[in-house]
Design an enzyme around this catalytic site. Sequence first.
Site, PDB file in Angstrom:
ATOM      1  N   TYR A   1       0.837  -1.153   0.143  1.00 12.81           N
ATOM      2  CA  TYR A   1      -0.050  -0.091   0.055  1.00 12.81           C
ATOM      3  C   TYR A   1       0.982   1.197   0.047  1.00 12.81           C
ATOM      4  O   TYR A   1       0.726   2.077  -0.792  1.00 12.81           O
ATOM      5  CB  TYR A   1      -0.943   0.181   1.039  1.00 12.81           C
ATOM      6  CG  TYR A   1      -1.981   1.314   1.369  1.00 12.81           C
ATOM      7  CD1 TYR A   1      -2.855   1.316   0.690  1.00 12.81           C
ATOM      8  CD2 TYR A   1      -1.461   2.327   2.284  1.00 12.81           C
ATOM      9  CE1 TYR A   1      -3.754   2.487   0.623  1.00 12.81           C
ATOM     10  CE2 TYR A   1      -2.435   3.352   2.218  1.00 12.81           C
ATOM     11  CZ  TYR A   1      -3.342   3.275   1.411  1.00 12.81           C
ATOM     12  OH  TYR A   1      -4.129   4.517   1.674  1.00 12.81           O
ATOM     13  N   ALA A   2       1.713   1.539   0.931  1.00 17.88           N
ATOM     14  CA  ALA A   2       2.927   2.268   1.123  1.00 17.88           C
ATOM     15  C   ALA A   2       3.240   2.757  -0.307  1.00 17.88           C
ATOM     16  O   ALA A   2       3.717   3.706  -0.814  1.00 17.88           O
ATOM     17  CB  ALA A   2       3.383   2.439   2.172  1.00 17.88           C
TER      18      ALA A   2
ATOM     19  N   ALA B   1       2.884   1.466  -3.395  1.00 17.63           N
ATOM     20  CA  ALA B   1       2.233   2.030  -4.416  1.00 17.63           C
ATOM     21  C   ALA B   1       1.972   3.375  -4.446  1.00 17.63           C
ATOM     22  O   ALA B   1       1.926   4.099  -5.268  1.00 17.63           O
ATOM     23  CB  ALA B   1       0.871   1.185  -4.486  1.00 17.63           C
TER      24      ALA B   1
END
Length: 258
Positions: free
Chosen positions: A162-163, A165
């Site tokens: 997540y981070a 991306a």
Amino acid sequence: MDVKTADRLAVVSGGGTGIGRATARQLAEAGCRVVVLGRRAEPLEQTRKEVDAAVGGPRVIPLAVDLTDPEQVARAAGAIAALGPVDVLVNNAGALVAAPADDSLAAVAEAWRRGLDGNLLTAVLLTTALLGQLRQPGGRLVVVSSAAGQRGGAGAHSAGPYAAAKAALHGWAFGLARQLGPEGITVNVLAPGYVAETEIFGDGWSEEFHAAKVADTLVGRAGTPEDVAGAIGYLASPAAGYLTGQVIGVNGGAVMGS
């Protein structure tokens, strides 16, 4: 300059809930017709009902599409093309990804691919498909990232793909800003911090987690989807023509500077 310009066309991905729904309302209130995109038809229809009722007229066009699927994105771009040039594109789609099923490299690879597809590829595919439809000059491209992309993930809610991306969106957007600036199109990144009323920070987190996120701010409260939508509304407006290539944090001071 009046930021309201009647009948501009805006496209908002992840438009069925949270920040996307609030952004659709913000842009509709500014006079835009708003195409809201997402995988699930029901939340998109709810956005249409709520926003149209709030602005007193039909302004929202829901379009269900899986933005990780190139063929579906191409079809959606064709449907949008029939509506006219795109004045505003807000890449807001994204989601947390479940942790790898086990410690194997295959499981790690699968989780990372899902994370990058859902949070990075969605924006790349949609933007690429609509690039020729952005108004020249005057187009506005807004990429919704995350504070996790600025300072790294911490814990299961933002670590890993997540981070990574979200951080990747920044470099990609900077390149787009260079590419599209001569055409009069601006490209900016908005990086929200803790916004409580979203699916990412919805049910499933402890009271201690929420309290810690609030304590991390300088203003002593959680953000709201309307806080983020207000900033997007300015970046999307005609008044923001000299603002491009920037990462703007909406995080209550949890992350300062860029």
